[in-house]
Write an enzyme that holds these catalytic residues in place. Structure first.
Site, PDB file in Angstrom:
ATOM      1  N   CYS A  71       0.825  -1.208   0.000  1.00  0.00           N
ATOM      2  CA  CYS A  71       0.000   0.000   0.000  1.00  0.00           C
ATOM      3  C   CYS A  71       0.861   1.261   0.000  1.00  0.00           C
ATOM      4  O   CYS A  71       0.362   2.359  -0.199  1.00  0.00           O
ATOM      5  CB  CYS A  71      -0.916   0.016   1.217  1.00  0.00           C
ATOM      6  SG  CYS A  71      -1.944  -1.442   1.325  1.00  0.00           S
ATOM      7  N   ASP A  74      -5.645 -11.387   0.131  1.00  0.00           N
ATOM      8  CA  ASP A  74      -6.357 -10.947  -1.065  1.00  0.00           C
ATOM      9  C   ASP A  74      -6.842 -12.084  -1.958  1.00  0.00           C
ATOM     10  O   ASP A  74      -7.446 -11.830  -2.999  1.00  0.00           O
ATOM     11  CB  ASP A  74      -5.458 -10.018  -1.896  1.00  0.00           C
ATOM     12  CG  ASP A  74      -5.232  -8.680  -1.216  1.00  0.00           C
ATOM     13  OD1 ASP A  74      -5.756  -8.483  -0.107  1.00  0.00           O
ATOM     14  OD2 ASP A  74      -4.543  -7.825  -1.801  1.00  0.00           O
ATOM     15  N   ASN A 124      -3.921  -8.940   7.198  1.00  0.00           N
ATOM     16  CA  ASN A 124      -3.143  -9.137   8.415  1.00  0.00           C
ATOM     17  C   ASN A 124      -3.970  -9.742   9.541  1.00  0.00           C
ATOM     18  O   ASN A 124      -3.485 -10.582  10.294  1.00  0.00           O
ATOM     19  CB  ASN A 124      -2.532  -7.802   8.858  1.00  0.00           C
ATOM     20  CG  ASN A 124      -1.216  -7.535   8.161  1.00  0.00           C
ATOM     21  OD1 ASN A 124      -0.203  -8.123   8.510  1.00  0.00           O
ATOM     22  ND2 ASN A 124      -1.219  -6.685   7.149  1.00  0.00           N
ATOM     23  N   TYR A 157     -14.775  15.423  23.204  1.00  0.00           N
ATOM     24  CA  TYR A 157     -14.833  16.730  22.544  1.00  0.00           C
ATOM     25  C   TYR A 157     -13.892  17.721  23.188  1.00  0.00           C
ATOM     26  O   TYR A 157     -13.809  17.814  24.407  1.00  0.00           O
ATOM     27  CB  TYR A 157     -16.267  17.271  22.617  1.00  0.00           C
ATOM     28  CG  TYR A 157     -16.370  18.776  22.589  1.00  0.00           C
ATOM     29  CD1 TYR A 157     -15.946  19.494  21.467  1.00  0.00           C
ATOM     30  CD2 TYR A 157     -16.875  19.488  23.675  1.00  0.00           C
ATOM     31  CE1 TYR A 157     -16.012  20.875  21.434  1.00  0.00           C
ATOM     32  CE2 TYR A 157     -16.960  20.874  23.650  1.00  0.00           C
ATOM     33  CZ  TYR A 157     -16.519  21.571  22.541  1.00  0.00           C
ATOM     34  OH  TYR A 157     -16.585  22.924  22.509  1.00  0.00           O
TER      35      TYR A 157
END
Lengths: 572, 572
Positions: free
Chosen positions: A44, A303, A325, A446
């Site tokens: 990736c 994959d 993974n 927040y």
């Protein structure tokens, strides 16, 4: 006796299985068979290596402390035998043996196993595009027969593309396919200084997100100077002296120095199939919850497998490093005698596109409808932090929900702001089969530098859908509004922003009536026409629709996401 | 007839209730009573206003499109009547009336209501610290009687502090209390150019996180030049001519030009109590799931209420703007005739401290133990993105779990990396009562610029705890190791990094034995002594412990979080 485990595939799932298994069983004889030269590399990371965000090839193959994960590393540190440049060519399931061939010496060898693992990954789909070479008239060529035509799969591909750029052999590139890899490569090549054209056959780029967001991303790329073409079919490539020079489509001819084919992947399950292992409807190897194939001594991960989509419980193909993974870890535990379950995935995706982040989890609106869900959605453009905090950036959130029971179906996010915090939240709620009520009430933390008090991208978005579900708000998408305009329908597109905002930028043909004066000007609005209200993000648009509704106007709609989600022309 | 709703309190929950209620009921007569001059302002933004990250006061009170939320805005745009500078002094629940007093004119007025809402917020706790003034010998003063002694609650406080700084009347400041507000103020004042001393009475700052993380944050602040003192009790303040000049503790005397008292908040529930409304054990107003008080016509929301901690189901006080707004929304829906449930909170907190983010959700290890949980935890220091991706930054993750059933109890995060994505994930899993297995298998999205393939801060951390739960790893904290060292216990602290790493920095007294050579050097290790392995983050330390275990060494421990979580002295 020590268990003998042979793992076919050494990129992601394979090395993960080997490493975890070694920690669980220090006696096992573990072997990895890898076709390529390299193993355990970060596939990736390749787009970032091409544009030199990542400088050295070895960085893609190093542990966090800088140790190269080459065959020697696996053998010395992990006591894992590695055959690289070696292909597994045959599996004898009765004898429990794998035949392997060294690709340099053609030497053949047979390895016995107690457990075999397919971690064979994906293979690139090459579309049936023909090519011609003006210097070889009459020769019938496939698209890969010309030089400077690349796919992006392994390190070798990345090296070739990087080399072409470094040697200044390419100023222009055409990317065929506007999916995830195509768009990651777009950024990579633009960063490398190339002029990039992306050609997508479908009506919109990025099938991983819905078209209403896809069009916004496309507009953004176009602003970045990328020529993005949709609904355009490649007819052929043309080359000179064996090198690609032109891409010919049904709508035009594009001069180019390089072509990247990025039309997708499919599971590399050929050997498994040949060995009589059950293959699923998506073409991936069928596995049970323990990642075991139809043969009790053979596992599969990564994959090459088919897994379940946890939202709709359908078989799915999700070629993602994160899942590979996790599956690999489960395989290792199960081979070592444990009971680790891998339930499936949510099709969670994220990628970077210049300053944009694009992310998705679960089902999109289109997928949901195709699957028969009665789905509702919302589009909320809003800052990723308290709006008054310096550096707040916009994220457009789309949440998709099942109308019948309020269950979440998916979330999509696009924008320059921080998105991981929101997509992770929605993915986690999806994992638990959560509802839109949950999402609006989650106690996520927040503070002004990190979020808004009611988190805009999660809780506010949830509240907007809830307003839609209980019919206090009726939405209409920008795409539908544009269709109405094109059909010259008689309706009022009511912009309720301030005159100042309106003067700066407006939708052609829209009517200005600021929120503050609507109550006084009700008489100016016709009661027999459809009214669509909007503002910059459609909060004021929503308030306006409520005022109109409470004054007897019927069927008032609010344009989803307001001007921020309007992808068409604007007057300035 | 239109419902009459009187809301006491106009900062966070109050205005939220008014705005939402107006959207649900366009006829209701809605009134807000606010003691202060300002309303609907972002209280959490005050530290950033003081240091001028936020330039203008009005930015704290503007809508995202820049409209000031003043009384006129509420009256004109929302049709909500506002009495500011007005105090509610008495509630007659039988007559359903509130008596209010204008603080400028002392005029008294009585307002009838159908529904009353307490949104009275919190009040600052002022500790019983005495003060003396050298120019007024013999006068007994309280700490607030001297000038330049501040609390931070409303805009007026922030204005006063900012003014003191702007007028260059303060070069040094002492902050009393090392909790969240104290530390937010630390950053704010350091940014404003002041020399800051923080004095905390407890053994560690930041009771919102566990001490093993608190000490790391304290070290970080000390590196930033802040004088942070713990286990130090304030004896008195000393002033000259009415202005504070010294803070005297049991350990020293600190010259100062200003003092910020940040010793906490408590619910402002006095009027509710006086009115005979039931008050909870935390001092907050007791409410049911619909935010209704013990009086069916009176609701309450925000920092004045007691709610439930969703992890342990105990009554709790969580004065957070995010919860106040969610509660406010629920109150509005319920007053309008709906059925909106607010279940409780997770005590989720995040705040910024220079380049660090500090966050927490659920229970800490200490709280969990105090509540009788048999809890396990892990500390994982790891990059927030793929480790090879430029700009990856470290986050230390602590996850706390119930040993008996694997249920999550809490998560804590500290570091310079992106934390919201992880704390939101853990908070969402906590909301659903999730387990550590869930956390390790969540399909949260991955790409190198955003996360690691197996998300370090969520999934890897979960995997580490799972290793601890199944005893493949036995952890020991740096704090315990330090205690052993102090007691001169005979044990081996085995650093398994490379010689190069060891040479750069090491724990005094530690023994070097790189991971790669352990197998060859087993004989050099005593079998009768406790061995504690570690590396930079303790992944290699874990692998070393497995090698030792598989070679018959018993009770080998791994130091949690390795060097990255070691807060004591180091040799260089």
């Amino acid at each position: 006796m020590a268990k003998r485990i042979v793992i076919i595939g050494g990129v992601a799932a394979g090395p993960k299985i080997a490493a975890k298994l070694r920690r669980l069983d220090h006696e096992a004889e573990i072997t990895i068979i890898e076709k390529g030269k390299f193993l355990s590399y970060a596939g990736c990371g390749l787009p970032y290596y091409i544009c030199e965000d990542i400088k050295e090839q070895r960085e893609l193959m190093e542990t966090p402390v800088g140790v190269l994960r080459d065959p020697e590393f696996f053998e010395k540190t992990k006591n894992v035998k590695v055959y690289n440049r070696t292909e597994a060519i045959k599996v004898d399931r009765l004898k429990k043996e794998v035949e392997i061939k060294n690709l340099d010496t053609n030497q053949i060898k047979t390895l016995p196993y107690d457990y075999l693992v397919f971690a064979t990954g994906a293979k690139v789909m090459i579309p049936p595009i023909k090519a011609i070479d003006v210097d070889q008239p009459g020769m019938e060529l496939g698209c890969m027969d010309l030089s400077h035509v690349y796919t992006l799969h392994g390190i070798e591909d990345a090296e070739a593309i990087r080399w072409t750029i470094k040697e200044k052999m390419a100023k222009k590139a055409v990317i065929i396919g506007g999916g995830l890899i195509g768009m990651e490569m777009t950024e990579s090549l633009v960063k490398s200084g190339l002029l990039v054209t992306v050609i997508e056959m479908l009506p919109e780029i990025l099938p991983i997100i819905d078209d209403d967001l896809g069009i916004l991303v496309r507009r953004y790329c176009q602003e970045k100077g990328v020529n993005v073409r949709v609904e355009e079919k490649i007819l052929r490539l043309e080359g000179e002296s064996g090198i690609v020079k032109k891409v010919v489509t049904d709508k035009g001819v594009y001069d180019t120095d390089a072509v990247i084919i990025a039309t997708g992947f499919r599971p590399n399950s050929d050997l498994a199939k040949k060995s009589g292992i059950e293959i699923g409807e998506t073409g991936g190897i069928k596995v049970d919850l323990f990642m075991k194939t139809s043969d009790s001594f053979i596992y599969a991960a990564g994959d090459c497998v088919e897994i379940e989509n946890l939202v709709c419980m359908k078989n799915a193909y999700m070629p993602m490093g994160s899942l590979a993974n996790k599956q690999g870890r489960a395989v290792a535990i199960n081979i070592a005698g444990g009971q680790e379950v891998f339930r499936g995935g949510l099709n969670s995706v994220v990628f970077k596109l210049f300053d944009y982040t694009v992310s998705r989890t679960g089902l999109g609106m289109k997928q949901a409808k195709d699957l028969g869900f009665d789905a509702e959605y919302t589009l909320v453009p809003a800052p990723d932090k308290a709006h008054y905090y310096p550096g707040a950036k916009r994220v457009i959130t789309k949440i998709i929900v099942d109308k019948r029971n309020g269950k979440l179906l998916g979330g999509q996010f696009v924008g320059t702001g921080e998105i991981m915090k929101s997509v992770n939240t929605v993915a986690t709620a999806l994992y638990y089969g959560g509802t839109i009520e949950d999402l609006s009430m989650l106690d996520i933390p927040y503070a002004p530098p990190y979020a808004s008090a009611i988190d805009n991208n999660v809780c506010v978005a949830a509240n907007v859908i809830r307003n839609k579900l209980n019919r206090s708000m009726i939405g209409i998408s920008a795409l539908e509004v544009e269709k109405k305009r094109k059909r010259n329908e008689d309706f009022i597109l009511l912009d309720v922003r301030t005159p100042k905002e309106y003067q700066q930028v407006r939708i052609p043909g829209s009517t200005l009536m600021p929120l503050g004066v609507i109550k006084q000007k009700l008489d100016e609005l016709p009661r027999d026409k459809e009214i669509v209200t909007f503002c910059s993000a459609s909060l004021r648009g929503y308030e306006a629709s409520i005022i109109l509704k409470s004054n007897g106007f019927e069927g008032v709609k609010v344009m989803d996401g307001g001007l921020a989600c309007w992808p068409y022309e604007l007057e300035k």
